[in-house]
Design an enzyme around this catalytic site. Structure first.
Site, PDB file in Angstrom:
ATOM      1  N   CYS A  47       0.885  -1.178   0.000  1.00 43.92           N
ATOM      2  CA  CYS A  47       0.000   0.000   0.000  1.00 43.92           C
ATOM      3  C   CYS A  47       0.913   1.216   0.000  1.00 43.92           C
ATOM      4  O   CYS A  47       1.148   1.842   1.041  1.00 43.92           O
ATOM      5  CB  CYS A  47      -0.916  -0.009   1.214  1.00 43.92           C
ATOM      6  SG  CYS A  47      -1.876  -1.544   1.387  1.00 43.92           S
ATOM      7  N   ALA A 102       1.369   4.376  -1.759  1.00 45.08           N
ATOM      8  CA  ALA A 102       1.251   5.828  -1.955  1.00 45.08           C
ATOM      9  C   ALA A 102       1.420   6.570  -0.625  1.00 45.08           C
ATOM     10  O   ALA A 102       0.985   6.081   0.415  1.00 45.08           O
ATOM     11  CB  ALA A 102      -0.101   6.151  -2.579  1.00 45.08           C
ATOM     12  N   PRO A 103       2.061   7.753  -0.676  1.00 49.54           N
ATOM     13  CA  PRO A 103       2.570   8.479  -1.847  1.00 49.54           C
ATOM     14  C   PRO A 103       3.997   8.106  -2.255  1.00 49.54           C
ATOM     15  O   PRO A 103       4.578   8.771  -3.106  1.00 49.54           O
ATOM     16  CB  PRO A 103       2.519   9.935  -1.382  1.00 49.54           C
ATOM     17  CG  PRO A 103       2.797   9.847   0.082  1.00 49.54           C
ATOM     18  CD  PRO A 103       2.129   8.573   0.556  1.00 49.54           C
ATOM     19  N   ASP A 155      -0.725   0.429  -5.349  1.00 54.25           N
ATOM     20  CA  ASP A 155      -1.786   1.196  -4.700  1.00 54.25           C
ATOM     21  C   ASP A 155      -3.007   1.132  -5.602  1.00 54.25           C
ATOM     22  O   ASP A 155      -2.867   1.145  -6.829  1.00 54.25           O
ATOM     23  CB  ASP A 155      -1.378   2.643  -4.456  1.00 54.25           C
ATOM     24  CG  ASP A 155      -2.185   3.278  -3.337  1.00 54.25           C
ATOM     25  OD1 ASP A 155      -1.717   3.261  -2.181  1.00 54.25           O
ATOM     26  OD2 ASP A 155      -3.291   3.769  -3.613  1.00 54.25           O
ATOM     27  N   CYS A 165      -0.250   4.102  11.216  1.00 56.83           N
ATOM     28  CA  CYS A 165      -0.072   5.415  11.853  1.00 56.83           C
ATOM     29  C   CYS A 165      -1.275   5.713  12.743  1.00 56.83           C
ATOM     30  O   CYS A 165      -1.833   6.808  12.715  1.00 56.83           O
ATOM     31  CB  CYS A 165       0.142   6.511  10.821  1.00 56.83           C
ATOM     32  SG  CYS A 165      -1.208   6.706   9.626  1.00 56.83           S
TER      33      CYS A 165
END
Length: 474
Positions: free
Chosen positions: A245, A247-248, A269, A376
């Site tokens: 996963c 990006a960015p 992504d 996060c």
């Protein structure tokens, strides 16, 4: 001192998180009253930016010393208005490709002008981390605002200001002062797509260098725990690595740089326009071993030999040496974040998706390969509970120690042993002392801090983040 209100959560989300904290080791360690205080400290800390800007260096193109010299020159140019221009740029002792720049502030007694510009909450957050106000972020401006006007900038943290309004009396937070680069009519009365700087920040509440178009081939702004992830994955030149996963592309490009651009880094992504960011970042940093694909990670495993591809997804089982699953998550560790409007249903919706991605990752990993899982966010369900589930579901996985280990250990409450918790890495903003960290090069107290003091604080005052590292035994 400017007041940052604690992050605003929906009542059911705050109640859920508060109960999670009460039912973990915090109750034993702090008692009920101490747990409440720690949780309140967390909510307050999340609304403030980290105390340091973390700059990851593209050592693929230049040496640390060369980039540091260029960066020092740029920062001195930007901060020339300070009476003392001795803002430190610190190398991190355990992250050789990282420089740390202390944020100056929050700064006291900044004037507030009658001319007020209101920006959206995301724009306000960016200003607190060093950005200027770009025109699309402006929601309200004074009736007669013209180029060159001095204005105060406020963040509309509830999102209730009507676009084009001339004033706003709702819930807003002061983020600093600046000079208008556009007149009001250019912002609200133009048929052309808005672009460029609308307000150039001259005295932000939290002063950080602006890195827009600065050394774009040599540096990448990245939160400290996000840089730690790349080092924990520890890629080796010549390996085949999957960023599920991606990006960015910050972690993707870091992996490629750590491999000296030798090998193959597959970045996936499922959102096409985000994929373009990965390609752009790879091109800027001149990294050629990255291949980016628009693809849903939950479908990345080929179900039969004819469905697999030697180039792009879906991939054959056991075809990667290392895999990074920086999973989609509730993002409750991001800072600054003054408001979160997500419902409890939305917050809890990520665990099933993370497990689908994790299952695919295990099957794509070679025996002896390394899988790093990160988020996060601060919830137990998306972090330690996922580790406990993975160890029970996949007997082939073994939890591994992490190097470097800059965060704290995992949170109790997911039936993991103390030894297992010590192998996890949780970055917890609530661990920062209640008074927080304030740096001002003009104050004697700040100038007397040692480099070790700065590094210790930088390791603590980060976004909320979680890392787990596994190896797949043969």
């Amino acid at each position: 001192m400017p007041v940052f209100p604690k992050i605003s959560l929906r009542p059911e989300v705050e109640h859920y998180l508060r109960n999670v904290f009460k039912n973990t080791e915090l109750l034993d360690a702090f008692g009920l009253e101490g747990t409440e205080q720690k949780f309140e400290a967390l909510l307050t800390r999340l609304s403030q930016p980290p105390a340091f800007t973390t700059v990851r260096l593209n050592t693929h193109l230049a040496s640390v010393e060369c980039i540091r010299d260029l960066l020092t020159e740029e920062i001195q140019k930007q901060l020339k208005d300070l009476r003392k221009c001795d803002v430190r740029i610190l190398p991190h002792p355990k992250l050789p490709d990282v420089l740390l720049i202390p944020v100056i502030g929050p700064r006291e007694n900044l004037a507030r002008y009658s001319s007020e510009v209101i920006v959206g909450v995301q724009c306000g957050n960016a200003v607190l981390r060093g950005a200027h106000v770009f025109a699309p972020g402006i929601v309200s401006a004074p009736k007669f605002m013209k180029v060159g006007d001095v204005v105060s900038v406020f963040s509309d943290i509830d999102g209730k200001c009507t676009r084009g309004a001339m004033e706003f009396q709702g819930n807003k937070v002061f983020v600093g002062n600046g000079i208008a680069e556009m007149k009001r009519s250019s912002i609200f009365c133009s048929d052309e797509p808005l672009k460029g700087i609308g307000i150039r920040m001259t005295k932000p509440v939290c002063l950080s260098p602006c890195f827009d178009k600065v050394l774009s081939n040599h540096i990448f702004l990245q939160n400290l725990p996000s840089v730690v992830v790349g080092h924990v994955l520890a890629p080796v030149p010549g390996e085949r690595i999957l960023d599920m996963c991606a990006a960015p592309g910050g972690k993707t490009t870091h992996i490629a740089a750590l491999m000296h651009d030798q090998g193959e880094v597959i970045a996936m992504d499922k959102i096409a326009n985000k994929l373009e960011r990965i390609k752009l970042n790879a091109a800027l940093l001149q990294l050629k071993c990255i291949k980016a694909y628009c693809f849903n990670g939950t479908k990345a495993l080929a179900t039969d030999a004819t469905g697999s591809s030697t180039d792009g997804p879906p991939f054959s089982p056991e075809s990667f040496d290392r895999i990074l699953l920086d999973a989609p998550c509730s993002g409750l560790g991001q800072r600054p974040s003054m408001t979160c409007t997500w419902s409890l249903k939305e917050v809890l919706s990520y665990q099933p998706l993370q497990r689908k991605l994790f299952t695919v990752a295990v099957k794509l990993l070679k025996p002896g390969g390394v899988l790093v899982y990160s988020t996060c966010t601060i919830t137990l369900a998306e972090n330690e509970e996922q580790v406990a589930w993975a160890l029970q579901t996949f007997p082939c996985l073994r939890l591994q120690p992490q190097e470097p280990h800059l965060g704290g250990e995992g949170m109790m409450g997911a039936c993991l042993s103390r030894d297992q918790l010590k192998q996890l890495q949780r970055f917890d903003p609530a661990c920062v002392p209640a008074e927080g960290f304030r740096f001002n090069p003009e104050e004697e107290e700040s100038s007397q801090r040692t480099e070790a003091d700065f590094i210790q604080q930088a390791n603590k005052d980060t976004i909320g983040f979680f890392i787990a590292k596994f190896v797949k035994v043969p």
